[in-house]
Design an enzyme around this catalytic site. Sequence first.
Site, short mmCIF file in Angstrom:
data_model
loop_
_atom_site.label_atom_id
_atom_site.label_comp_id
_atom_site.label_asym_id
_atom_site.label_seq_id
_atom_site.Cartn_x
_atom_site.Cartn_y
_atom_site.Cartn_z
N LYS A 126 0.87 -1.19 0.00
CA LYS A 126 0.00 0.00 0.00
C LYS A 126 0.89 1.22 0.00
CE LYS A 126 -4.47 0.73 0.21
NZ LYS A 126 -5.59 -0.17 -0.12
N ASP A 166 -6.95 4.23 -4.45
CA ASP A 166 -7.62 4.08 -3.15
C ASP A 166 -8.24 5.47 -2.90
OD1 ASP A 166 -7.63 2.00 -0.73
OD2 ASP A 166 -7.43 3.96 0.18
N1 GLU Z 1 -7.46 0.15 -2.85
C1 GLU Z 1 -8.15 -1.06 -3.15
C2 GLU Z 1 -8.14 -1.97 -1.94
O1 GLU Z 1 -8.18 -1.51 -0.82
C3 GLU Z 1 -7.70 -1.72 -4.45
C4 GLU Z 1 -6.25 -2.00 -4.58
C5 GLU Z 1 -5.84 -2.50 -5.97
O2 GLU Z 1 -6.67 -2.56 -6.86
O3 GLU Z 1 -4.66 -2.81 -6.10
O4 GLU Z 1 -8.16 -3.17 -2.04
#
Ligand code: GLU
Length: 446
Positions: A126, A166
Amino acid sequence: MNRQVKEFLEKVELRNSNEPEFLQSVQEVAETIIPFLEQAPRYKKAKILERMVEPERVIMFRVPWLDDAGEVQVNRGFRVQMNSAIGPYKGGLRFHPSVNLSILKFLAFEQVLKNSLTGLPMGGGKGGSDFDPKGKSDNEIMKFCQSFMTELYRHVGADIDVPAGDIGVGGREVGYLFGQYKRIKGEFTGVLTGKGPGWGGSVIRPEATGYGVVYFAEDMLETRGETMKGKTVLISGSGNVAQYTVERCLQAGAKVVTMSDSEGFIYDPEGIDEAKLAYVMDLKNEQRGRIREYTKKFGGEFFEGERPWKIKCDVAFPNATQNELNEEDARLLVKNGCFCVAEGANMPCTPEAIHVFTEAKILYAPGKASNAGGVAVSGLEMSQNSLRISWTREEVNSRLWQIMKDIHRICVKYGKEEDGYINYEKGANIGGFVKVAEAMIAQGIV
Ligand code: GLU
């Protein structure tokens, strides 16, 4: 709390004492995984959980950029590369003033288990920045994204680490980030997901998290012989996840009565229909306005500075952000007859709220299971990029639907208790953990 859980958490706390959100997410997982380790001594001996709470790598960097007034601005950028046991690091970027290491470590930790649950080969990571996109011009957003990628590019790659969106990062931002990566590296690869459909993106990616959370809720309801048809639904948030949750709820015949943003929530007792949703999508995605505008156009009520949980409902989707639903909210929901809560956001319910739901034996799904549809379709975007093909909407949607069904099945397998109650939290934690643990053991002490 069990003695072993307490001892484990004390150690984690000592090393991460100023990271409350990270500690909260670790505690939530440790409470179900540590008792499970008694039946899985291999994992205990290999210190899998101890290794999993330590990121493989954390990158922090300066993001300088020039605003429209010609003034120098400085933000902080991050990428937490948490676990690569089952695939390249994968997870979104969050641009929000609240972003710090604690928030990104909690998100990365959750992401490892979530990505594992999808059944696709994705590790967990992340990233993001304390940059606040609110009120910034398009030019400022682009400048910021370019500066952010000018450092990040050396740490990511289609087979290394694949970021996505996100909170505060959507199609526009992914576009600017991708453009800068391509310019620096001189190659067109699947380094990011959430790209536009004309340049390597997957159809259904924008819809995926919202559709997925409703597909999951439909499976939960089915365990009680229920469906979404005719249910009154509360949704918090009004971004990408919330919008497509409304869309899928409408397709399933439910009535959605709330949406929210950081200023408060709107309550429309008549229900948000397709036309009203189209207005919200334009308001939020194009005009970048505030949800309170809704009531000026369609009536209903705007509750300043409040969250929607006091409204009577059958099903609730907390889809805004972490810790947005506390113990008192949970009690109100249960008292008012809500019997299904599926998280579209990451960790929106506090531990006390979750306790209220499980005590009352209502259906409750943690985000790592119920909101995994977004990253699942990101995984499908990676596959399409590697194959250099594009699947149709039907193909992607049916894969998403099947993945959500599989996650539900895993939760039932590991989470069904003696009295028949399905503890989705336990099921998701153990189900996600086992696959990562096996891969870590197979790959040795690394
Ligand atoms: N931000 C999204 C999550 O919390 C998607 C992340 C992604 O697609 O890599 O899973």
